[in-house]
Design an enzyme around this catalytic site. Structure first.
Site, PDB file in Angstrom:
ATOM      1  N   ILE A 150     -35.470  -6.119  20.890  1.00 52.35           N
ATOM      2  CA  ILE A 150     -35.792  -7.380  21.567  1.00 52.35           C
ATOM      3  C   ILE A 150     -36.299  -7.115  22.979  1.00 52.35           C
ATOM      4  O   ILE A 150     -37.271  -7.729  23.431  1.00 52.35           O
ATOM      5  CB  ILE A 150     -34.574  -8.313  21.579  1.00 52.35           C
ATOM      6  CG1 ILE A 150     -34.200  -8.716  20.142  1.00 52.35           C
ATOM      7  CG2 ILE A 150     -34.850  -9.552  22.423  1.00 52.35           C
ATOM      8  CD1 ILE A 150     -32.940  -9.543  20.031  1.00 52.35           C
ATOM      9  N   GLU A 260     -18.190 -21.522  23.289  1.00 50.86           N
ATOM     10  CA  GLU A 260     -19.226 -22.175  22.481  1.00 50.86           C
ATOM     11  C   GLU A 260     -18.547 -23.023  21.408  1.00 50.86           C
ATOM     12  O   GLU A 260     -17.755 -22.496  20.631  1.00 50.86           O
ATOM     13  CB  GLU A 260     -20.158 -21.138  21.848  1.00 50.86           C
ATOM     14  CG  GLU A 260     -20.996 -20.383  22.869  1.00 50.86           C
ATOM     15  CD  GLU A 260     -21.979 -19.407  22.234  1.00 50.86           C
ATOM     16  OE1 GLU A 260     -21.912 -19.182  21.001  1.00 50.86           O
ATOM     17  OE2 GLU A 260     -22.811 -18.851  22.966  1.00 50.86           O
ATOM     18  N   HIS A 279     -27.122 -21.599  22.360  1.00 44.42           N
ATOM     19  CA  HIS A 279     -27.201 -20.419  21.484  1.00 44.42           C
ATOM     20  C   HIS A 279     -28.218 -20.667  20.369  1.00 44.42           C
ATOM     21  O   HIS A 279     -27.964 -20.434  19.194  1.00 44.42           O
ATOM     22  CB  HIS A 279     -25.825 -20.080  20.888  1.00 44.42           C
ATOM     23  CG  HIS A 279     -25.684 -18.625  20.544  1.00 44.42           C
ATOM     24  ND1 HIS A 279     -24.478 -17.967  20.568  1.00 44.42           N
ATOM     25  CD2 HIS A 279     -26.598 -17.693  20.153  1.00 44.42           C
ATOM     26  CE1 HIS A 279     -24.649 -16.701  20.216  1.00 44.42           C
ATOM     27  NE2 HIS A 279     -25.938 -16.518  19.963  1.00 44.42           N
TER      28      HIS A 279
END
Length: 324
Positions: A150, A260, A279
């Site tokens: 990434i 989260e 997210h």
């Protein structure tokens, strides 16, 4: 026929193949300890949200494979999975382009002061256009922490915008970094002090947990931005709130948090110059289909006794259950 548990339903590309393998129970609950009756005869669990800790693994005596519809596996107790010969199937590279593009989206939004401009424009405050807060990305230096798949894709996109790249990754050689158009930083402190934008693309581990605290944030330029589309625990969130409130850095964009989902009373929610996405960087249609497909294929292969290569823990195959 196998018993398959999903903490949350996969899309059809992953759900349908698994449903052909056996009975599927969708918990819509990331805590397997709250549905022990379903877990006691589960041979496969797909963890889309939630976790599998040691106690939960050991409470599922028939468990043969754990699937993750994504790249990260920090929510799975790998040591416990290895001890029981349970491969943890992952989906490498499935969402790399989506996360890289989301990273750039956060950079653009911060550089264009997009959120404040929207909020003020819909109130009729047309003069927000003259705030002088927007700036161009071209010519700025972006520091990439974690120069894996990434990180490299983010670098390629940033180079296309005319940005300068520097990278810090203790697992990459200087030659590898430089071959992708980035300058190599031997020390994290060098990257933090030099970058106009710092973006994080490293896994969460014992080495990276709390990697950026207040001491590290103070090394950054007061005009700098911080982007985190990796894992919430890598940045000390209380330090980030402090840095934004005190103007130690100019702004931040984060897709990941320790808590989260976020509760509205979380201090992050009231921090200035902070953009938060839920997210969702990896939740494009394309990435979701790739992740679900790869996860299902791997889980089915393991259920059929195959040594699927795309696993987080190849050590599991050393267990006696794989070597009768």
């Amino acid at each position: 026929m196998s018993k398959i548990v999903m903490t949350q339903a996969l899309c059809a590309a992953g759900y349908d193949p698994l449903a052909k393998e056996g009975a599927v129970y969708v918990a819509n609950n990331g805590n397997p300890s709250e549905y022990p009756e379903e877990m006691k005869d589960a041979e496969c669990i797909v963890v889309r949200i939630g976790h599998m800790n040691r106690a939960e693994i050991e409470a599922a005596p028939k468990l043969r494979v754990i699937g993750r519809s994504g790249i990260g596996y920090d929510s799975i107790d790998i040591a416990a999975a290895n001890e029981h010969g349970i491969p943890v199937v992952i989906a490498p590279h499935c969402n790399a382009d989506s996360v890289a593009e989301h990273t750039l989206a956060l950079m653009f939004a911060l550089a264009s002061n997009l959120v404040e401009c929207h909020n003020e424009a819909v109130k009729g405050n047309f003069e927000i256009r003259n705030s002088g807060k927007s700036f161009e990305l071209q010519g700025l230096t972006v520091g990439i922490i974690g120069f894996g798949d990434i990180g490299k894709r983010v670098g390629r996109l940033c180079r296309a915008l005319g940005m300068h790249l520097i990278a810090y990754d203790p697992f990459c050689s200087a030659e590898d970094v430089e071959s992708h158009g980035a300058a190599y930083c031997r020390e994290l402190s060098e990257l933090l002090a030099t970058s106009d934008i710092v973006t994080i693309h490293t896994p969460l581990s014992d080495d990276t947990r709390g990697l950026l605290g207040l001491e590290q944030l103070r090394l950054m330029k007061p005009t700098a931005l911080l982007i985190n589309c990796a894992r919430g625990g890598i940045v000390d969130e209380s330090a980030l709130v402090c840095a934004l409130k005190e103007g130690i850095i100019a702004g931040a964009g984060i897709d990941v948090t320790v808590e989260e989902p976020l509760r509205p009373e979380n201090p992050l929610c009231s921090a200035p110059n902070l953009i938060i996405s839920p997210h969702s960087a990896a939740q494009t249609k394309e990435a979701t289909i790739r992740a679900a497909t790869m996860c299902a294929e791997g889980c089915i292969a393991v259920l059929h006794g195959q040594r699927w290569p795309a696993v987080a823990n190849p050590e599991a195959y050393l267990h006696p259950r794989w070597n009768p």
